[in-house]
Design a protein around this motif. Structure first.
Motif, PDB file in Angstrom:
ATOM      1  N   THR A 134       0.830  -1.206   0.000  1.00 46.29           N
ATOM      2  CA  THR A 134       0.000   0.000   0.000  1.00 46.29           C
ATOM      3  C   THR A 134       0.864   1.256   0.000  1.00 46.29           C
ATOM      4  OG1 THR A 134      -1.850  -1.113   1.098  1.00 46.29           O
ATOM      5  CG2 THR A 134      -1.742   1.279   1.303  1.00 46.29           C
ATOM      6  N   LEU A 135       1.862   1.294   0.880  1.00 46.93           N
ATOM      7  CA  LEU A 135       2.755   2.455   0.984  1.00 46.93           C
ATOM      8  C   LEU A 135       4.192   1.977   1.051  1.00 46.93           C
ATOM      9  CD1 LEU A 135       3.218   5.528   1.459  1.00 46.93           C
ATOM     10  CD2 LEU A 135       2.991   5.047   3.914  1.00 46.93           C
ATOM     11  N   PHE A 136       5.017   2.514   0.162  1.00 49.29           N
ATOM     12  CA  PHE A 136       6.442   2.227   0.154  1.00 49.29           C
ATOM     13  C   PHE A 136       7.211   3.471   0.604  1.00 49.29           C
ATOM     14  CE2 PHE A 136       5.004  -0.485  -3.556  1.00 49.29           C
ATOM     15  CZ  PHE A 136       5.063  -1.690  -2.857  1.00 49.29           C
ATOM     16  N   VAL A 137       8.525   3.336   0.699  1.00 48.69           N
ATOM     17  CA  VAL A 137       9.375   4.499   0.915  1.00 48.69           C
ATOM     18  C   VAL A 137       9.457   5.265  -0.409  1.00 48.69           C
ATOM     19  CG1 VAL A 137      11.667   5.332   1.533  1.00 48.69           C
ATOM     20  CG2 VAL A 137      10.711   3.322   2.698  1.00 48.69           C
ATOM     21  N   GLY A 138       8.849   6.451  -0.452  1.00 51.23           N
ATOM     22  CA  GLY A 138       8.898   7.282  -1.647  1.00 51.23           C
ATOM     23  C   GLY A 138       7.908   6.923  -2.726  1.00 51.23           C
ATOM     24  N   ASP A 139       7.031   5.974  -2.488  1.00 51.29           N
ATOM     25  CA  ASP A 139       6.119   5.533  -3.543  1.00 51.29           C
ATOM     26  C   ASP A 139       4.900   4.860  -2.916  1.00 51.29           C
ATOM     27  OD1 ASP A 139       5.173   5.103  -6.111  1.00 51.29           O
ATOM     28  OD2 ASP A 139       6.833   3.836  -6.758  1.00 51.29           O
ATOM     29  N   VAL A 140       3.972   4.452  -3.766  1.00 53.72           N
ATOM     30  CA  VAL A 140       2.818   3.658  -3.330  1.00 53.72           C
ATOM     31  C   VAL A 140       2.680   2.468  -4.270  1.00 53.72           C
ATOM     32  CG1 VAL A 140       1.606   5.624  -2.319  1.00 53.72           C
ATOM     33  CG2 VAL A 140       1.227   5.053  -4.733  1.00 53.72           C
ATOM     34  N   GLY A 141       1.835   1.526  -3.903  1.00 52.89           N
ATOM     35  CA  GLY A 141       1.661   0.329  -4.711  1.00 52.89           C
ATOM     36  C   GLY A 141       1.046   0.631  -6.067  1.00 52.89           C
ATOM     37  N   ARG A 142       1.437  -0.146  -7.057  1.00 58.67           N
ATOM     38  CA  ARG A 142       0.878   0.057  -8.394  1.00 58.67           C
ATOM     39  C   ARG A 142      -0.607  -0.342  -8.396  1.00 58.67           C
ATOM     40  NH1 ARG A 142       4.611  -2.605 -12.314  1.00 58.67           N
ATOM     41  NH2 ARG A 142       3.004  -1.962 -13.791  1.00 58.67           N
ATOM     42  N   PRO A 143      -1.452   0.401  -9.103  1.00 58.22           N
ATOM     43  CA  PRO A 143      -2.894   0.147  -9.067  1.00 58.22           C
ATOM     44  C   PRO A 143      -3.425  -0.565 -10.318  1.00 58.22           C
ATOM     45  CG  PRO A 143      -2.527   2.360  -9.855  1.00 58.22           C
ATOM     46  CD  PRO A 143      -1.161   1.729  -9.701  1.00 58.22           C
ATOM     47  N   ASP A 155      -7.599   3.329 -12.947  1.00 59.32           N
ATOM     48  CA  ASP A 155      -8.018   4.562 -12.279  1.00 59.32           C
ATOM     49  C   ASP A 155      -8.933   4.274 -11.090  1.00 59.32           C
ATOM     50  OD1 ASP A 155      -6.505   5.967 -14.063  1.00 59.32           O
ATOM     51  OD2 ASP A 155      -8.188   7.029 -15.008  1.00 59.32           O
ATOM     52  N   ASP A 156      -9.793   3.260 -11.214  1.00 54.21           N
ATOM     53  CA  ASP A 156     -10.652   2.865 -10.088  1.00 54.21           C
ATOM     54  C   ASP A 156      -9.808   2.489  -8.874  1.00 54.21           C
ATOM     55  OD1 ASP A 156     -13.002   3.193 -11.556  1.00 54.21           O
ATOM     56  OD2 ASP A 156     -13.083   1.081 -12.170  1.00 54.21           O
ATOM     57  N   LEU A 157      -8.820   1.616  -9.116  1.00 55.62           N
ATOM     58  CA  LEU A 157      -7.977   1.161  -8.020  1.00 55.62           C
ATOM     59  C   LEU A 157      -7.127   2.302  -7.462  1.00 55.62           C
ATOM     60  CD1 LEU A 157      -6.862  -2.364  -9.291  1.00 55.62           C
ATOM     61  CD2 LEU A 157      -8.181  -1.873  -7.230  1.00 55.62           C
ATOM     62  N   ALA A 158      -6.638   3.173  -8.349  1.00 55.47           N
ATOM     63  CA  ALA A 158      -5.844   4.315  -7.885  1.00 55.47           C
ATOM     64  C   ALA A 158      -6.674   5.228  -6.989  1.00 55.47           C
ATOM     65  CB  ALA A 158      -5.296   5.089  -9.076  1.00 55.47           C
ATOM     66  N   GLY A 159      -7.925   5.470  -7.351  1.00 51.77           N
ATOM     67  CA  GLY A 159      -8.801   6.291  -6.527  1.00 51.77           C
ATOM     68  C   GLY A 159      -9.088   5.645  -5.189  1.00 51.77           C
ATOM     69  N   LYS A 215      -7.475  14.017  -5.341  1.00 56.27           N
ATOM     70  CA  LYS A 215      -7.555  12.628  -5.783  1.00 56.27           C
ATOM     71  C   LYS A 215      -7.202  12.523  -7.268  1.00 56.27           C
ATOM     72  CE  LYS A 215     -10.869   9.796  -4.420  1.00 56.27           C
ATOM     73  NZ  LYS A 215     -12.132   9.012  -4.318  1.00 56.27           N
ATOM     74  N   GLU A 216      -7.664  13.457  -8.064  1.00 60.50           N
ATOM     75  CA  GLU A 216      -7.381  13.438  -9.502  1.00 60.50           C
ATOM     76  C   GLU A 216      -5.882  13.563  -9.757  1.00 60.50           C
ATOM     77  OE1 GLU A 216      -9.708  15.283  -8.017  1.00 60.50           O
ATOM     78  OE2 GLU A 216     -11.425  14.074  -8.702  1.00 60.50           O
ATOM     79  N   ALA A 217      -5.232  14.472  -9.004  1.00 59.39           N
ATOM     80  CA  ALA A 217      -3.786  14.649  -9.158  1.00 59.39           C
ATOM     81  C   ALA A 217      -3.038  13.391  -8.725  1.00 59.39           C
ATOM     82  CB  ALA A 217      -3.315  15.853  -8.357  1.00 59.39           C
ATOM     83  N   PHE A 218      -3.517  12.743  -7.661  1.00 62.23           N
ATOM     84  CA  PHE A 218      -2.920  11.498  -7.184  1.00 62.23           C
ATOM     85  C   PHE A 218      -3.013  10.407  -8.254  1.00 62.23           C
ATOM     86  CE2 PHE A 218      -3.470   7.315  -5.239  1.00 62.23           C
ATOM     87  CZ  PHE A 218      -2.405   7.230  -4.358  1.00 62.23           C
ATOM     88  N   ILE A 219      -4.198  10.244  -8.825  1.00 60.07           N
ATOM     89  CA  ILE A 219      -4.396   9.214  -9.858  1.00 60.07           C
ATOM     90  C   ILE A 219      -3.446   9.443 -11.026  1.00 60.07           C
ATOM     91  CG2 ILE A 219      -6.031   8.326 -11.568  1.00 60.07           C
ATOM     92  CD1 ILE A 219      -8.250   8.869  -9.471  1.00 60.07           C
ATOM     93  N   LYS A 220      -3.356  10.693 -11.460  1.00 57.57           N
ATOM     94  CA  LYS A 220      -2.464  11.007 -12.583  1.00 57.57           C
ATOM     95  C   LYS A 220      -1.006  10.739 -12.213  1.00 57.57           C
ATOM     96  CE  LYS A 220      -1.054  14.824 -15.642  1.00 57.57           C
ATOM     97  NZ  LYS A 220      -0.872  13.930 -16.789  1.00 57.57           N
ATOM     98  N   ALA A 221      -0.615  11.135 -11.007  1.00 60.63           N
ATOM     99  CA  ALA A 221       0.785  11.004 -10.591  1.00 60.63           C
ATOM    100  C   ALA A 221       1.238   9.554 -10.540  1.00 60.63           C
ATOM    101  CB  ALA A 221       0.990  11.664  -9.231  1.00 60.63           C
ATOM    102  N   ILE A 222       0.382   8.662 -10.032  1.00 57.51           N
ATOM    103  CA  ILE A 222       0.841   7.277  -9.844  1.00 57.51           C
ATOM    104  C   ILE A 222       0.614   6.402 -11.071  1.00 57.51           C
ATOM    105  CG2 ILE A 222       0.427   7.489  -7.372  1.00 57.51           C
ATOM    106  CD1 ILE A 222      -1.834   5.422  -7.711  1.00 57.51           C
ATOM    107  N   THR A 223      -0.199   6.862 -12.022  1.00 57.96           N
ATOM    108  CA  THR A 223      -0.445   6.058 -13.216  1.00 57.96           C
ATOM    109  C   THR A 223       0.367   6.510 -14.423  1.00 57.96           C
ATOM    110  OG1 THR A 223      -2.380   7.411 -13.797  1.00 57.96           O
ATOM    111  CG2 THR A 223      -2.776   5.419 -12.499  1.00 57.96           C
ATOM    112  N   ASP A 224       0.752   7.784 -14.476  1.00 58.93           N
ATOM    113  CA  ASP A 224       1.544   8.272 -15.605  1.00 58.93           C
ATOM    114  C   ASP A 224       2.908   7.588 -15.628  1.00 58.93           C
ATOM    115  OD1 ASP A 224      -0.381   9.943 -16.530  1.00 58.93           O
ATOM    116  OD2 ASP A 224       0.675  11.819 -16.127  1.00 58.93           O
ATOM    117  N   GLY A 225       3.227   6.993 -16.766  1.00 59.36           N
ATOM    118  CA  GLY A 225       4.552   6.411 -16.943  1.00 59.36           C
ATOM    119  C   GLY A 225       4.789   5.105 -16.222  1.00 59.36           C
ATOM    120  N   ILE A 226       3.754   4.506 -15.668  1.00 60.04           N
ATOM    121  CA  ILE A 226       3.960   3.236 -14.978  1.00 60.04           C
ATOM    122  C   ILE A 226       4.219   2.139 -16.016  1.00 60.04           C
ATOM    123  CG2 ILE A 226       1.488   2.651 -14.871  1.00 60.04           C
ATOM    124  CD1 ILE A 226       2.032   1.409 -12.123  1.00 60.04           C
TER     125      ILE A 226
END
Length: 469
Positions: A134-143, A155-159, A215-226
């Motif tokens: 769920t939470l890493f050092v400097g990152d979060v789990g891939r959704p 996006d559902d899982l990221a939200g 939440k929208e910014a979070f979704i974009k941040a963790i999904t862009d470039g994954i």
């Protein structure tokens, strides 16, 4: 109170041992359980619980064998469905270990059953949280790991992950220690930090995902470039959900010494040859058709990504490392080893069997050859992001992860002289062995890889700015 992180570098995986007053719990154990049993014996403790944060996709967990060996129940969080007996904890449920307590915090998002475990000391004060993926050092789990039957988008899982982090984890005190399931190099997140533990306060301050303004910014941040997950992730998640064979039984079958003649006969019947000697040793000589994945690198991850799960294999290993090789393969669910070459590669040579090799060249030799060979083709097997950040002009990017499919090599011409490189030399040898298996023998491995190539004065370096931006 005694808390110990048990870290396995080649998988970037952290399991945890917790103990108080002779009672212990283990969180996210690996499949090979001897270290845990040894620790319990050394500390004269009884295992009371086996906690799993979720169905791991990057390794086969040791929950079943550890439960069988100790009698301790397996605990998963809410929304877990499995083919074996376990305790499905409720959100907020508490478990006692000596003077300590562990509270289950259901934190869906990486997967829907994902849960964290909040450890409180003898005074009831929050001490640390085991955050799984769920939470890493400097990152979060891939959704992007929705399981079969779950009609959920990335996006559902990221939200959902955003809600879990903000409702369950970020309200904790800044001094609560964060113990994640993975460290740097893991493919379970996008770009994990260099450490294997942190604090809630540091993650609020430095973790890019937790600093998202909405939440929208979070979704974009963790999904862009994954990047796409390794191909074996769904296989391991299924194994962890459905169960697996006992490791001791697998070792009994796999630890069969084979003579050179027996080894050759099995290979001729279609059994895959895996050579786990160091990359620099492999290139000097190997059994034709072997796949090189050296134990010195991210062995288990590349084995899971590139080797078939349904095909039997036989192994060539450094002397005395047969059992280690089999265990490390089993960690990612590769259970079909049928034996090893007795006496190793030297025995094969002494028996007068066929040999193959890969020519190693230095980066400066590549620079000298480029202007004079019209058929020269550089094959860069690094990840696309690495390639985009700087590569040789006219180099073809064929990332190693795609080379499990022989069709990925369809555009390589037989007339081409191939010069293969990665970042440092480990992945390029794996790639060269796969190319050899497909009949491409006119190739060279560039030792030192990109780290040496980029130092050459004559190197024409190109960046893919559109990708980087």
């Amino acid at each position: 109170m005694f808390v110990k992180q048990l870290y396995t570098g080649c998988l970037s995986e952290a399991a945890y041992y917790i103990e108080s007053n002779g009672e212990a719990a283990i969180i996210d154990p690996l499949r090979d359980i001897d270290d845990y049993l040894g620790l319990l014996h050394e500390r004269k403790a009884k295992l009371k619980y086996i906690f799993e944060t979720h169905f791991h996709a990057d390794f086969v967990s040791g929950h079943l064998d550890l439960s069988q060996a100790t009698g301790a129940p397996i605990v998963y969080g809410p929304q877990t469905e499995a083919a074996f007996t376990f305790h499905k904890a409720k959100d907020g449920e508490q478990f006692k270990i000596g003077d300590l307590s562990i509270e289950v915090l259901h934190t869906p998002g990486h997967t829907m059953e994902s849960s964290c475990y909040l450890l409180r000391d003898a005074d009831g004060k929050d001490h640390c949280i085991f955050t799984g993926d769920t939470l890493f050092v400097g990152d979060v789990g891939r959704p992007d790991l929705a399981q079969k039957g779950e009609e959920l988008t990335t996006d559902d899982l990221a939200g959902t992950l955003y809600d879990s982090l903000h409702r369950k984890i970020m309200p904790l005190a800044d001094n609560v220690i964060v113990y994640p399931a993975h460290g740097p190099g893991s493919s379970c997140g996008k770009n994990l930090g260099p450490d294997t533990y942190s604090t809630i306060g540091d993650e609020k301050q430095y973790n890019y995902a937790l600093k998202a303004e909405s939440k929208e910014a979070f979704i974009k941040a963790i999904t862009d470039g994954i990047p796409p997950p390794p191909a074996y992730f769904p296989v391991n998640a299924r194994i962890n959900r459905e169960g697996y064979g006992n490791l001791e039984a697998i070792l009994d079958e796999a630890l069969q010494p084979l003579s050179a003649d027996e080894f050759e006969a099995r290979a001729e019947n279609g059994v895959l040859i895996l050579d786990t000697r160091p990359a620099a040793v492999f290139t000097e000589g190997f059994i034709p058709g072997s796949i090189s994945i050296g134990l010195e690198g991210r062995f288990a991850e590349w084995a899971g990504s590139l080797l078939p799960f349904d095909q039997p294999m036989i192994i060539v290993t450094p002397h005395g490392q047969e059992k280690e090789t089999i265990i490390r393969l089993a960690r990612v669910g590769l259970d079909k080893v049928q034996g090893y070459l007795k006496g190793g590669y030297e025995a094969w040579k002494e028996a007068g069997k066929p040999l193959d090799m890969i020519i190693d060249i230095e980066a400066d030799e590549l620079m000298m050859d480029i202007p004079f060979d019209p058929n020269l083709q550089v094959i860069d097997v690094r990840k696309p992001a690495e390639y985009a950040d700087g590569h040789l002009k006219n180099a073809v990017n064929l990332q190693l992860a795609d080379m499990k499919d022989p069709g990925s090599m369809a555009n390589i011409g037989e007339e081409q002289n191939l010069y293969v490189h990665c970042a440092g030399g480990y992945r390029s040898v794996i790639a060269a062995s796969l190319l050899k298996r497909q009949g491409f023998h006119n190739l060279r491995n560039v030792t030192g890889g990109w780290s040496k190539i980029r130092e050459q004065e004559k190197a024409e370096i190109v960046k893919e700015t559109a990708v980087l931006n």
